[in-house]
Scaffold this motif. Structure first.
Motif, mmCIF file in Angstrom:
data_model
loop_
_atom_site.group_PDB
_atom_site.id
_atom_site.type_symbol
_atom_site.label_atom_id
_atom_site.label_comp_id
_atom_site.label_asym_id
_atom_site.label_seq_id
_atom_site.Cartn_x
_atom_site.Cartn_y
_atom_site.Cartn_z
ATOM 1 N N VAL A 56 0.719 -1.298 -0.389
ATOM 2 C CA VAL A 56 -0.112 0.200 0.092
ATOM 3 C C VAL A 56 0.938 0.808 -0.061
ATOM 4 O O VAL A 56 1.977 1.475 1.004
ATOM 5 N N ASP A 65 -2.261 -0.575 -4.509
ATOM 6 C CA ASP A 65 -2.719 -1.520 -3.058
ATOM 7 C C ASP A 65 -3.078 -2.456 -4.218
ATOM 8 O O ASP A 65 -3.678 -3.365 -4.692
ATOM 9 N N SER A 93 -9.206 -3.743 -0.488
ATOM 10 C CA SER A 93 -8.329 -2.624 -0.198
ATOM 11 C C SER A 93 -8.263 -1.400 1.133
ATOM 12 O O SER A 93 -9.105 -1.997 1.961
ATOM 13 N N HIS A 94 -6.795 -0.683 1.378
ATOM 14 C CA HIS A 94 -6.623 -0.210 2.526
ATOM 15 C C HIS A 94 -7.821 1.608 2.140
ATOM 16 O O HIS A 94 -8.327 1.787 3.385
#
Length: 282
Positions: A56, A65, A93-94
């Motif tokens: 990330v 990411d 996902s972050h």
């Protein structure tokens, strides 16, 4: 459809090298068309495309990411598997904002859903520098879809370091411009000289750490400067000649693979690498 390649067969798909087309910085509502010359599919010994595995953050100047890095375009007809693939890419996902147009079905999957800019703005302010995932989907008859999109796109740029997922990107532009045809919002006097946020995303989004996952059922209706600016494409089966020819400008070999794909297979194209066939029914 002739490919003009000297490709090799390897496990995972058929491959051919792909050159990078020149992409100019775009103007307010459109821009120069890319070079219409035939792509060079001669074998230069380039490596095969393969899914990214990014930590990330910024990698080589672009936000990544997991499998998403830079700008990703996913195209295919209804039922081809493009939405499932896009959802898979951002599932873990972050930081991610999903843009879903009104009347388009979607699954919440536990993500908070917003339909007004103020609600999303407060949510992002509370999570500045923190992980989050959310969906923005305007209610039908809640104002111009373009106005909603302008707010969401600018909030994504301001927040930075995230993935902006855009469903039906063809609804936000035309093949030769960056505003929809017959748009009442863009016809307002105060907006005539305004720059659409999609231009800012294309020109400057990477500098703000914004990656994009864009989808379309009608890729030939998407501004070509957007697709030419993509780092990766995932293209599902298509036999419509206009669409196949559209992608021939990117890669002759990738376009040649499209009609023969099986259910849920897609051509993985990455800038500077040989396209391969991925996916398929599990």
């Amino acid at each position: 459809l002739g490919t003009g390649r000297t490709g090799k067969k390897r496990a995972g798909g058929r491959m051919a090298p792909v050159p990078k087309p020149a992409v100019a910085k775009v103007g307010k509502r459109g821009g120069p068309e890319p070079d219409d010359g035939a792509p060079d599919d001669r074998d230069h010994g380039r490596s095969a495309a393969s899914p990214h595995q990014c930590a990330v953050g910024l990698t080589d100047g672009k936000y990544g990411d997991r499998e998403v890095w830079g700008f990703v375009f996913i195209a295919g007809p209804t039922g081809s598997g493009k939405s499932c693939e896009a959802d898979r890419l951002v599932a873990g996902s972050h930081r991610c904002i999903k843009w879903v147009p009104p009347a388009v079905n979607f699954e919440r999957k536990g993500w908070p859903v917003f339909d007004q800019p103020g609600k999303l703005r407060r949510f992002l302010a509370e999570r500045a520098g923190k992980p989050f995932r959310c969906i923005y989907s305007p209610q039908p008859m809640s104002g111009a879809i373009e106005e909603h999109w302008e707010h969401v796109g600018r909030m994504a740029i301001h927040a930075g370091n995230l993935i902006l997922y855009v469903d039906e990107v063809n609804m936000l532009c035309t093949p030769n411009g960056f505003v929809p045809l017959r748009s009442h919002f863009w016809s307002r006097p105060e907006n005539l000289k305004r720059q659409p946020v999609i231009v800012d995303l294309l020109n400057y989004g990477r500098h703000q750490g914004v990656a994009m996952v864009m989808m379309s059922r009608m890729p030939s209706q998407v501004n070509r400067l957007l697709t030419n600016g993509c780092d990766e494409m995932r293209l599902f089966r298509c036999t419509e000649p206009g669409v196949v020819n559209y992608f021939r400008m990117k890669s002759e070999a990738a376009a040649a693979m499209l009609p023969g794909l099986r259910d849920f297979e897609f051509v993985l194209w990455q800038d500077g690498k040989e396209p391969v066939i991925q996916g398929g029914r599990r």
